[in-house]
Design an enzyme around this catalytic site. Structure first.
Site, PDB file in Angstrom:
ATOM      1  N   ALA A  43       0.824  -1.212   0.000  1.00  0.00           N
ATOM      2  CA  ALA A  43       0.000   0.000   0.000  1.00  0.00           C
ATOM      3  C   ALA A  43       0.856   1.260   0.000  1.00  0.00           C
ATOM      4  O   ALA A  43       0.350   2.364  -0.210  1.00  0.00           O
ATOM      5  CB  ALA A  43      -0.915  -0.005   1.221  1.00  0.00           C
ATOM      6  N   THR A  52       3.142   4.348  -0.872  1.00  0.00           N
ATOM      7  CA  THR A  52       3.208   5.197  -2.079  1.00  0.00           C
ATOM      8  C   THR A  52       4.560   5.927  -2.141  1.00  0.00           C
ATOM      9  O   THR A  52       5.381   5.804  -1.231  1.00  0.00           O
ATOM     10  CB  THR A  52       2.062   6.223  -2.076  1.00  0.00           C
ATOM     11  OG1 THR A  52       2.171   7.013  -0.881  1.00  0.00           O
ATOM     12  CG2 THR A  52       0.707   5.548  -2.129  1.00  0.00           C
ATOM     13  N   HIS A  80      -4.528  16.033   1.812  1.00  0.00           N
ATOM     14  CA  HIS A  80      -4.123  15.049   2.828  1.00  0.00           C
ATOM     15  C   HIS A  80      -3.609  15.774   4.069  1.00  0.00           C
ATOM     16  O   HIS A  80      -3.277  16.951   4.018  1.00  0.00           O
ATOM     17  CB  HIS A  80      -3.018  14.133   2.293  1.00  0.00           C
ATOM     18  CG  HIS A  80      -3.533  13.041   1.389  1.00  0.00           C
ATOM     19  ND1 HIS A  80      -3.714  13.228   0.038  1.00  0.00           N
ATOM     20  CD2 HIS A  80      -3.931  11.770   1.648  1.00  0.00           C
ATOM     21  CE1 HIS A  80      -4.189  12.105  -0.485  1.00  0.00           C
ATOM     22  NE2 HIS A  80      -4.334  11.205   0.463  1.00  0.00           N
ATOM     23  N   LYS A  96       1.805  13.791   5.702  1.00  0.00           N
ATOM     24  CA  LYS A  96       2.079  12.980   4.497  1.00  0.00           C
ATOM     25  C   LYS A  96       3.445  13.330   3.898  1.00  0.00           C
ATOM     26  O   LYS A  96       3.785  14.503   3.743  1.00  0.00           O
ATOM     27  CB  LYS A  96       0.966  13.171   3.465  1.00  0.00           C
ATOM     28  CG  LYS A  96       1.128  12.261   2.252  1.00  0.00           C
ATOM     29  CD  LYS A  96      -0.173  12.029   1.521  1.00  0.00           C
ATOM     30  CE  LYS A  96       0.014  11.168   0.277  1.00  0.00           C
ATOM     31  NZ  LYS A  96       0.574   9.833   0.584  1.00  0.00           N
TER      32      LYS A  96
HETATM   33  N1  LIG Z   1      -2.673   2.391  -0.443  1.00  0.00           N
HETATM   34  C1  LIG Z   1      -3.423   2.992   0.487  1.00  0.00           C
HETATM   35  O1  LIG Z   1      -4.655   2.823   0.547  1.00  0.00           O
HETATM   36  C2  LIG Z   1      -2.776   3.887   1.480  1.00  0.00           C
HETATM   37  C3  LIG Z   1      -1.435   4.103   1.416  1.00  0.00           C
HETATM   38  N2  LIG Z   1      -0.826   4.833   2.378  1.00  0.00           N
HETATM   39  C4  LIG Z   1       0.601   4.922   2.270  1.00  0.00           C
HETATM   40  O2  LIG Z   1       1.159   4.065   3.262  1.00  0.00           O
HETATM   41  C5  LIG Z   1       2.397   4.582   3.685  1.00  0.00           C
HETATM   42  C6  LIG Z   1       2.393   4.673   5.207  1.00  0.00           C
HETATM   43  O3  LIG Z   1       1.480   5.662   5.593  1.00  0.00           O
HETATM   44  P1  LIG Z   1       1.341   6.076   7.142  1.00  0.00           P
HETATM   45  O4  LIG Z   1       1.003   4.891   7.953  1.00  0.00           O
HETATM   46  O5  LIG Z   1       0.468   7.262   7.166  1.00  0.00           O
HETATM   47  O6  LIG Z   1       2.836   6.543   7.428  1.00  0.00           O
HETATM   48  P2  LIG Z   1       3.629   6.570   8.813  1.00  0.00           P
HETATM   49  O7  LIG Z   1       4.856   7.374   8.558  1.00  0.00           O
HETATM   50  O8  LIG Z   1       2.727   6.919   9.911  1.00  0.00           O
HETATM   51  O9  LIG Z   1       4.005   5.048   8.999  1.00  0.00           O
HETATM   52  C7  LIG Z   1       5.077   4.428   8.342  1.00  0.00           C
HETATM   53  C8  LIG Z   1       5.638   3.406   9.308  1.00  0.00           C
HETATM   54  O10 LIG Z   1       6.670   2.668   8.665  1.00  0.00           O
HETATM   55  C9  LIG Z   1       7.721   2.589   9.612  1.00  0.00           C
HETATM   56  N3  LIG Z   1       8.993   2.282   8.977  1.00  0.00           N
HETATM   57  C10 LIG Z   1       9.950   3.153   8.560  1.00  0.00           C
HETATM   58  N4  LIG Z   1      10.992   2.456   8.051  1.00  0.00           N
HETATM   59  C11 LIG Z   1      10.682   1.158   8.174  1.00  0.00           C
HETATM   60  C12 LIG Z   1      11.389  -0.041   7.865  1.00  0.00           C
HETATM   61  N5  LIG Z   1      12.617  -0.013   7.308  1.00  0.00           N
HETATM   62  N6  LIG Z   1      10.783  -1.229   8.094  1.00  0.00           N
HETATM   63  C13 LIG Z   1       9.563  -1.257   8.657  1.00  0.00           C
HETATM   64  N7  LIG Z   1       8.855  -0.154   8.991  1.00  0.00           N
HETATM   65  C14 LIG Z   1       9.417   1.038   8.745  1.00  0.00           C
HETATM   66  C15 LIG Z   1       7.694   3.923  10.315  1.00  0.00           C
HETATM   67  O11 LIG Z   1       8.396   3.881  11.521  1.00  0.00           O
HETATM   68  P3  LIG Z   1       8.926   5.278  12.176  1.00  0.00           P
HETATM   69  O12 LIG Z   1       7.710   6.085  12.456  1.00  0.00           O
HETATM   70  O13 LIG Z   1       9.645   4.855  13.384  1.00  0.00           O
HETATM   71  O14 LIG Z   1       9.802   5.898  11.116  1.00  0.00           O
HETATM   72  C16 LIG Z   1       6.210   4.063  10.558  1.00  0.00           C
HETATM   73  O15 LIG Z   1       5.789   3.344  11.684  1.00  0.00           O
HETATM   74  C17 LIG Z   1       2.588   5.908   2.954  1.00  0.00           C
HETATM   75  O16 LIG Z   1       3.362   5.681   1.800  1.00  0.00           O
HETATM   76  C18 LIG Z   1       1.166   6.292   2.550  1.00  0.00           C
HETATM   77  O17 LIG Z   1       1.108   7.109   1.420  1.00  0.00           O
HETATM   78  C19 LIG Z   1      -1.491   5.384   3.420  1.00  0.00           C
HETATM   79  C20 LIG Z   1      -2.830   5.229   3.516  1.00  0.00           C
HETATM   80  C21 LIG Z   1      -3.590   4.502   2.531  1.00  0.00           C
HETATM   81  O1  LIG Z   2      -0.685   9.054   3.090  1.00  0.00           O
HETATM   82  C1  LIG Z   2      -1.926   8.906   3.138  1.00  0.00           C
HETATM   83  O2  LIG Z   2      -2.601   9.247   4.121  1.00  0.00           O
HETATM   84  C2  LIG Z   2      -2.588   8.305   1.988  1.00  0.00           C
HETATM   85  N1  LIG Z   2      -1.845   7.917   0.994  1.00  0.00           N
HETATM   86  C3  LIG Z   2      -2.285   7.255  -0.175  1.00  0.00           C
HETATM   87  C4  LIG Z   2      -1.883   8.012  -1.410  1.00  0.00           C
HETATM   88  O3  LIG Z   2      -0.776   8.582  -1.446  1.00  0.00           O
HETATM   89  O4  LIG Z   2      -2.635   8.009  -2.387  1.00  0.00           O
HETATM   90  C5  LIG Z   2      -3.728   6.858  -0.121  1.00  0.00           C
HETATM   91  C6  LIG Z   2      -4.626   7.715   0.691  1.00  0.00           C
HETATM   92  O5  LIG Z   2      -5.031   8.805  -0.076  1.00  0.00           O
HETATM   93  C7  LIG Z   2      -4.046   8.122   2.016  1.00  0.00           C
END
Ligand SMILES: NC(=O)C1=CN([C@@H]2O[C@H](COP(=O)(O)OP(=O)(O)OC[C@H]3O[C@@H](n4cnc5c(N)ncnc54)[C@H](OP(=O)(O)O)[C@@H]3O)[C@@H](O)[C@H]2O)C=CC1
Ligand SMILES: O=C(O)C1=N[C@H](C(=O)O)C[C@H](O)C1
Length: 253
Positions: free
Chosen positions: A83, A85, A143, A147
């Site tokens: 998931a 991006t 967003h 982000k």
């Molecule tokens: N496809 C979809 O529907 C969606 C996609 N996304 C995408 O998902 C991604 C994550 O979003 P979000 O949860 O908001 O981001 P966050 O930054 O909150 O979470 C990312 C997590 O990954 C951890 N991390 C960093 N490096 C590593 C590693 N080497 N191995 C394992 N974990 C690691 C971070 O840890 P730490 O905080 O300690 O750095 C953090 O806990 C983004 O790219 C976002 O765009 C989000 C929502 C929906």
């Molecule tokens: O980072 C987010 O929050 C999200 N990222 C995804 C994206 O980059 O399209 C999906 C969603 O919009 C939430």
């Protein structure tokens, strides 16, 4: 997102959460993943160590973490839902290679509403692309302030899918500033807004001379992405190796 995936997966009687992975420097390593997610303890510590095997893996992380995740999943033959991006082209190519060996769902939005809206915008594009006077298509995404990538993966995917339905070469224009000159016909504009705690919102504008359509799809909270990823994970377990997206999962292909 990891917290919401853990919380929703734990509520699902068909799922057992067996591991929760973060990187070694994360201050929560060693704590119970359920407690970190704000639910009851699961007896699964948040860990930097991968399990030997899991029947499916869900990745919401950072681009820097995706290569390692992909390598682990290929080595242990674990189906993978990606998931994350903001990936580089080389990482997209690596995903396609890995999908020759394991089943992979890769989608910038796991939301059902977003994926349905993608289909609708393709239909609108096909109908309007040769309209008298022309149609200008612009994508505005909003967003939360945390982000890390822009424009959103979803906005880029909207643009790709719309471009597939337009005639000729399409120019993708990211924001505008200064003496830009008049808008050209075959461009798609992208505008990334970062505000507060917005969980994700996309507006696709189809503007003609005299009227316009604006399609808005907005999340109320982040559970649409977490539950979409869980749906994808369940679906993926019975698929052969291959590269899939949410259209495949949702039967929209
Ligand atoms: N496809 C979809 O529907 C969606 C996609 N996304 C995408 O998902 C991604 C994550 O979003 P979000 O949860 O908001 O981001 P966050 O930054 O909150 O979470 C990312 C997590 O990954 C951890 N991390 C960093 N490096 C590593 C590693 N080497 N191995 C394992 N974990 C690691 C971070 O840890 P730490 O905080 O300690 O750095 C953090 O806990 C983004 O790219 C976002 O765009 C989000 C929502 C929906
Ligand atoms: O980072 C987010 O929050 C999200 N990222 C995804 C994206 O980059 O399209 C999906 C969603 O919009 C939430």
């Amino acid at each position: 997102m990891g917290r919401r995936v853990v919380a929703l997966a734990a509520e699902d009687k068909d799922i057992q959460v067996t591991a929760a992975i973060d990187h070694a420097e994360n201050g929560l390593i060693g704590q119970d993943a359920g407690l970190v997610a704000g639910i009851a303890a699961l007896n699964v510590p948040l860990s930097a160590e991968w399990p030997g095997y899991a029947s499916v893996v869900i990745d919401f992380s950072l681009p820097i973490a995706v290569d390692g995740c992909l390598a682990r999943c290929v080595a242990a033959k674990m189906p993978l839902v990606i998931a994350t991006t903001g990936l580089q082209d080389s990482q997209k190519a690596a995903i396609a290679e890995a999908a020759k060996l394991i089943p992979v769902v890769w989608a910038p939005s796991m939301s059902t509403a977003v994926n349905l809206t993608m289909k609708v915008t393709q239909q609108i594009t096909e109908t309007l692309k040769n309209v008298t006077g022309g149609v200008d298509i612009e994508i505005i995404e909003r967003h939360h302030r945390f982000k890390a990538d822009a424009p959103s993966g979803t906005a880029l995917r909207f643009g790709e899918l719309i471009a597939e339905k337009m005639d000729g070469d399409v120019k993708h224009v990211h924001g505008r500033e200064g003496e830009t000159g008049q808008r050209t016909r075959n461009e798609i504009g992208y505008h990334a807004v970062r505000v507060g705690d917005n969980p994700g919102e996309h507006t696709i504008v189809f503007a003609m001379m005299g009227e316009r359509i604006e399609i808005n799809v907005a999340a109320s909270n982040r559970d649409c992405y977490a539950s979409g990823a869980i749906t994808a994970a369940k679906w993926l377990q019975s698929q052969p190796a291959g590269l899939y997206n949410m259209f495949d999962v949702l039967g929209l292909s």
